[in-house]
Design a protein around this motif. Structure first.
Motif, PDB file in Angstrom:
ATOM      1  N   ARG A  11      13.861  -2.967   0.271  1.00 39.45           N
ATOM      2  CA  ARG A  11      14.171  -3.177   1.693  1.00 39.45           C
ATOM      3  C   ARG A  11      13.286  -2.284   2.560  1.00 39.45           C
ATOM      4  NH1 ARG A  11      19.086  -1.768   1.491  1.00 39.45           N
ATOM      5  NH2 ARG A  11      19.812  -3.772   0.690  1.00 39.45           N
ATOM      6  N   SER A  12      13.121  -1.042   2.142  1.00 37.74           N
ATOM      7  CA  SER A  12      12.276  -0.121   2.908  1.00 37.74           C
ATOM      8  C   SER A  12      10.825  -0.583   2.929  1.00 37.74           C
ATOM      9  CB  SER A  12      12.365   1.290   2.314  1.00 37.74           C
ATOM     10  OG  SER A  12      13.663   1.820   2.466  1.00 37.74           O
ATOM     11  N   LEU A  13      10.334  -1.070   1.796  1.00 39.99           N
ATOM     12  CA  LEU A  13       8.962  -1.569   1.742  1.00 39.99           C
ATOM     13  C   LEU A  13       8.780  -2.810   2.604  1.00 39.99           C
ATOM     14  CD1 LEU A  13       8.232  -1.145  -2.075  1.00 39.99           C
ATOM     15  CD2 LEU A  13       7.047   0.049  -0.214  1.00 39.99           C
ATOM     16  N   SER A  14       9.787  -3.660   2.627  1.00 39.23           N
ATOM     17  CA  SER A  14       9.687  -4.907   3.392  1.00 39.23           C
ATOM     18  C   SER A  14       9.609  -4.678   4.894  1.00 39.23           C
ATOM     19  CB  SER A  14      10.870  -5.822   3.074  1.00 39.23           C
ATOM     20  OG  SER A  14      12.077  -5.319   3.631  1.00 39.23           O
ATOM     21  N   LEU A  15      10.040  -3.515   5.346  1.00 39.28           N
ATOM     22  CA  LEU A  15      10.012  -3.207   6.777  1.00 39.28           C
ATOM     23  C   LEU A  15       8.642  -2.712   7.248  1.00 39.28           C
ATOM     24  CD1 LEU A  15      13.471  -1.380   7.114  1.00 39.28           C
ATOM     25  CD2 LEU A  15      12.908  -3.730   7.777  1.00 39.28           C
ATOM     26  N   LEU A  16       7.750  -2.455   6.316  1.00 44.60           N
ATOM     27  CA  LEU A  16       6.434  -1.937   6.683  1.00 44.60           C
ATOM     28  C   LEU A  16       5.553  -3.060   7.217  1.00 44.60           C
ATOM     29  CD1 LEU A  16       5.758   0.389   3.612  1.00 44.60           C
ATOM     30  CD2 LEU A  16       6.795   0.991   5.816  1.00 44.60           C
ATOM     31  N   PRO A  17       4.807  -2.822   8.285  1.00 46.96           N
ATOM     32  CA  PRO A  17       3.991  -3.884   8.888  1.00 46.96           C
ATOM     33  C   PRO A  17       2.852  -4.360   7.984  1.00 46.96           C
ATOM     34  CG  PRO A  17       3.523  -1.757   9.914  1.00 46.96           C
ATOM     35  CD  PRO A  17       4.740  -1.558   9.060  1.00 46.96           C
ATOM     36  N   GLU A  18       2.417  -3.524   7.060  1.00 43.02           N
ATOM     37  CA  GLU A  18       1.310  -3.912   6.181  1.00 43.02           C
ATOM     38  C   GLU A  18       1.752  -4.876   5.064  1.00 43.02           C
ATOM     39  OE1 GLU A  18       0.720   0.377   7.563  1.00 43.02           O
ATOM     40  OE2 GLU A  18       2.344  -0.791   6.633  1.00 43.02           O
ATOM     41  N   VAL A  19       3.034  -4.964   4.811  1.00 42.26           N
ATOM     42  CA  VAL A  19       3.543  -5.730   3.676  1.00 42.26           C
ATOM     43  C   VAL A  19       3.827  -7.163   4.093  1.00 42.26           C
ATOM     44  CG1 VAL A  19       5.415  -5.952   2.002  1.00 42.26           C
ATOM     45  CG2 VAL A  19       4.521  -3.680   2.589  1.00 42.26           C
ATOM     46  N   GLU A  20       3.196  -8.131   3.395  1.00 37.74           N
ATOM     47  CA  GLU A  20       3.459  -9.533   3.703  1.00 37.74           C
ATOM     48  C   GLU A  20       4.233 -10.249   2.601  1.00 37.74           C
ATOM     49  OE1 GLU A  20       0.008 -11.849   4.411  1.00 37.74           O
ATOM     50  OE2 GLU A  20      -1.029 -11.285   2.568  1.00 37.74           O
ATOM     51  N   VAL A  41       6.689  -4.482  -9.933  1.00 42.26           N
ATOM     52  CA  VAL A  41       6.737  -4.986  -8.563  1.00 42.26           C
ATOM     53  C   VAL A  41       5.325  -5.091  -8.006  1.00 42.26           C
ATOM     54  CG1 VAL A  41       7.615  -4.597  -6.231  1.00 42.26           C
ATOM     55  CG2 VAL A  41       8.992  -3.909  -8.218  1.00 42.26           C
ATOM     56  N   TYR A  42       5.017  -6.248  -7.428  1.00 45.85           N
ATOM     57  CA  TYR A  42       3.717  -6.471  -6.798  1.00 45.85           C
ATOM     58  C   TYR A  42       3.929  -6.532  -5.293  1.00 45.85           C
ATOM     59  CZ  TYR A  42       1.869  -7.141 -11.421  1.00 45.85           C
ATOM     60  OH  TYR A  42       1.479  -6.921 -12.713  1.00 45.85           O
ATOM     61  N   VAL A  43       3.324  -5.567  -4.620  1.00 44.58           N
ATOM     62  CA  VAL A  43       3.443  -5.465  -3.171  1.00 44.58           C
ATOM     63  C   VAL A  43       2.141  -5.976  -2.571  1.00 44.58           C
ATOM     64  CG1 VAL A  43       3.911  -3.942  -1.212  1.00 44.58           C
ATOM     65  CG2 VAL A  43       4.920  -3.434  -3.460  1.00 44.58           C
ATOM     66  N   ARG A  54       4.353   5.854   1.744  1.00 44.97           N
ATOM     67  CA  ARG A  54       4.747   5.490   0.382  1.00 44.97           C
ATOM     68  C   ARG A  54       5.487   6.637  -0.295  1.00 44.97           C
ATOM     69  NH1 ARG A  54      -1.109   3.507  -1.284  1.00 44.97           N
ATOM     70  NH2 ARG A  54      -0.417   4.007  -3.411  1.00 44.97           N
ATOM     71  N   LYS A  55       5.027   7.862  -0.080  1.00 41.74           N
ATOM     72  CA  LYS A  55       5.679   9.019  -0.691  1.00 41.74           C
ATOM     73  C   LYS A  55       7.074   9.229  -0.117  1.00 41.74           C
ATOM     74  CE  LYS A  55       5.015  13.893  -1.836  1.00 41.74           C
ATOM     75  NZ  LYS A  55       6.429  14.236  -1.541  1.00 41.74           N
ATOM     76  N   ALA A  56       7.225   9.006   1.180  1.00 38.70           N
ATOM     77  CA  ALA A  56       8.545   9.186   1.804  1.00 38.70           C
ATOM     78  C   ALA A  56       9.557   8.198   1.235  1.00 38.70           C
ATOM     79  CB  ALA A  56       8.425   9.024   3.313  1.00 38.70           C
ATOM     80  N   ILE A  57       9.133   6.975   1.024  1.00 35.58           N
ATOM     81  CA  ILE A  57      10.021   5.968   0.432  1.00 35.58           C
ATOM     82  C   ILE A  57      10.353   6.342  -1.005  1.00 35.58           C
ATOM     83  CG2 ILE A  57      10.173   3.564  -0.316  1.00 35.58           C
ATOM     84  CD1 ILE A  57       8.516   2.820   2.158  1.00 35.58           C
ATOM     85  N   ALA A  58       9.337   6.771  -1.746  1.00 34.32           N
ATOM     86  CA  ALA A  58       9.559   7.166  -3.142  1.00 34.32           C
ATOM     87  C   ALA A  58      10.515   8.352  -3.228  1.00 34.32           C
ATOM     88  CB  ALA A  58       8.234   7.506  -3.801  1.00 34.32           C
TER      89      ALA A  58
END
Length: 276
Positions: A11-20, A41-43, A54-58
């Motif tokens: 969910r956190s990754l999906s909120l990033l503008p770079e992630v499609e 997982v393939y982002v 990325r580190k903050a999410i991790a």
């Protein structure tokens, strides 16, 4: 997903503008996972996600994380807070589209693992895809195994088993004469890469990758060589012995494969030529 650490991280990754798009691959995507299975997982991104982000999410969802490993692709590899390993691989959908175009529409074969990207895509579970780009790509490549690709994979890989000057059997024979066990190990790995590329092509089954190949072949391939599992077991057993018995096993493995190829209409020779 029942794992709250995993779902929270996605969910956190999906909120990033770079992630499609975010896709789950591997055994967890097709429900063949066991207690040792990690999350693959393939982002898919349009631009690089800042390392600090990325580190903050991790840090929030993982007990350990190696951020920005660059050994094969751009990856973050770590362990979720519940102890489950996770691998985040960052790719570009347009890049993947181009790779699969070359393989499936231009029928370009590799020396081993030719259709792995194809298998990865069509067997992945889409977790996030707001614009439908990943789904469109899956649909684009949801095609029957191309006959020309099948032929090209066999044509490219088969001579490397034993026929041509750089063939793996010939390299192994020379390594045996030198007592070079490391070289033997390396050439056996390459031999198996080409062997399984041929085997999956004959069965028109996208190559699943590096893990559980014997079990997958037994369950998914209707056209298996005689003594397939025994040949594989004997080959691995003899890798470190550094004696000519491994050549006998290789010859048996090739000859049993030959029978399958001939039955399928491919012109191959069972003659094994020694290295000079």
């Amino acid at each position: 997903m029942s794992n709250p650490h995993f779902t929270g991280m996605m969910r956190s990754l999906s909120l990033l503008p770079e992630v499609e798009a975010i896709l789950l691959a591997g055994s967890r995507a097709i429900n063949t996972n066991d207690h040792l299975s990690d999350y693959d997982v393939y982002v898919y991104v349009t631009a690089e996600i800042p390392l600090a982000v990325r580190k903050a999410i991790a840090d929030k969802y993982c007990s350990y994380m190696e951020v920005n490993n660059q050994y094969w692709e751009t990856e973050d590899d770590g362990v979720l807070n519940d102890g489950t390993e996770i691998e985040l691989i960052y790719r570009d959908l347009d890049w993947l589209d181009g790779e699969l175009e070359r393989t499936l529409f231009q029928h370009q074969a590799s020396t081993g693992y030719t259709t792995c990207f194809w298998s990865n895509l069509i067997n992945s579970e889409i977790l996030y895809d707001p614009k439908g780009k990943a789904k469109t790509l899956q649909e684009k490549f949801a095609i029957h195994y191309p006959a020309e690709l099948k032929n090209n994979i066999i044509t490219k890989n088969y001579p490397l088993l034993s026929q041509k000057m750089p063939a793996y059997r010939k390299q192994i024979q020379k390594a045996l004469k030198r007592g070079d066990v490391i070289s033997i190990n390396h050439r056996i790995a390459e031999f198996l890469a080409s062997y399984f590329d041929i085997l999956f092509a004959v069965n028109e089954y996208p190559h699943p990758g590096e893990k559980r190949l014997i079990d997958i072949a037994k369950s998914k391939c209707q056209k298996l060589p005689v003594s397939f599992e025994q040949n594989m077991s004997n080959l691995i057993k003899h890798v470190g012995t550094c004696n000519d018995d491994i050549l006998v096993v290789i010859d048996q493995t090739i000859n049993n494969l030959n029978a399958v190829l001939k039955e399928e209409g491919f012109l191959v020779t069972s003659k094994i030529e020694s290295a000079f």
